[in-house]
Design an enzyme around this catalytic site. Sequence first.
Site: not given
Ligand SMILES: O=C(O)[C@@H](CO)OP(=O)(O)O
Ligand SMILES: [Mg+2]
Length: 431
Positions: A367, A287, A44, A390, A246, A167, A339, A208, A158, A314
């Site tokens: 992550h 988030e 995502s 996280k 999230d 999440e 990230k 995850e 996910h 994010d």
């Molecule tokens: O959305 C998120 O925060 C991430 C990590 O949990 O997912 P992805 O790496 O798929 O963007």
């Molecule tokens: Mg996110």
Amino acid sequence: MSTLAFTGARALQILDSRGFPTLRVQIRDDAGDHFYASAPSGASTGSHEAVELRDGGTAWSGRGVTKAVRSVTGEINTLLTSREWDSQSTVDNALRELDGTAEKSRLGANALVAVSMAASRAFAAHDRASLHTWIASTVGCSQRLPVPHFNVLNGGQHAANALAFQEFMIAPVGATTLPDAVEWGADIYHALGSILRKKGMATGLGDEGGYAPEISRPEQALDLIVEAIETAGHRTGAGDVAIALDPAANYFFHDGRYLVGEQSFSTTELVTYYEKLLDNYPIRSLEDPLAEDDPNGWPELTAALGSRIQIVGDDLLVTSAARVQAAIASASANAVLIKPNQVGTVSETFDTLRAAAQGGFTAMVSHRSGETMDSFVADLAVGAGCGQLKAGAPARGERVAKYNRLLEIADEDPALSYGLATPMNQGNQHD
Ligand SMILES: O=C(O)[C@@H](CO)OP(=O)(O)O
Ligand SMILES: [Mg+2]
């Protein structure tokens, strides 16, 4: 400051935790030491993220990263061995210049971030410092062991279930040590598994490592998690175990409406819905509660909920210092997810941490859903002193690699404090 000379860079295509190709980089210094790093990969994603270089198509179409491997063994190898380097930022600036695109698509953000992280390990070793200690002194932060945010229940992109929110995390904010927090997280995760089995619900896992039962309403997930926290012998709430969500709302935002299970919400209705969730459950952090394409919604939501909980950008902020500064100016959130592969280099990640601290935003290191055994983000969370990491469920090798690294750091440095941080102690401590 003495300089560092690299004698070569290599890379190879490996598999990530979803079984899709990614790359592992090795760089060598003139003392003959080798430093490694691997690129993670998201499912995502925000539209402004730095771009992975794939051999045509996406990871989902099974596309390899041999072109990104060639970026490392070709042009980047030539660059790294062409001169001596006195800092991470000189390496990262040269990598960006060599790439030449705004979104790092020519050489690939996957190639760049892995080289940049391996270079951090080389600079830390050169300073005879652990990676987290080197990060703290480079960013200018006080170190701190973060509260692990364990993603115990998965939905969205996910998982294959019908749950819109991506999440559901548990955060042992009331634990007094990191080892206790990890133990609590594992106990609650196992309690959740037993509860699902007892109720005859599916115990398959999402990307995850969290459970992915066939449910569609966020309240069902939250009820299961509250039951698991209590079954494991803990209290819910700010004093003990809190919940973080999230929703990753980009993925359930269609034609201006948010589709959550059977319900369809306008932005204002979704804010009211979140407000009810906050009244009924011990949620401390939200988030991506809204989509990145809903820019007016973010200030509205932050005004309504931002004094009660953390609102994390994010997909909205993509670890970009400029986007964080804009969000601070427009009061569009009060926290940023960090990230490194979203922005493409370690130095730019540090810039974003500094921008957040300066503007009073908290930060959570993260992550990606496609991971490797690389535990760089654990050191980053400790070194940045942001108090939150996280890294998925407390199960599955690529996720526990991060939590186990935190345990190792806690064991090596018993003086480090554990817990949430304010923006004040997350940045610029000793300058
Ligand atoms: O959305 C998120 O925060 C991430 C990590 O949990 O997912 P992805 O790496 O798929 O963007
Ligand atoms: Mg996110």
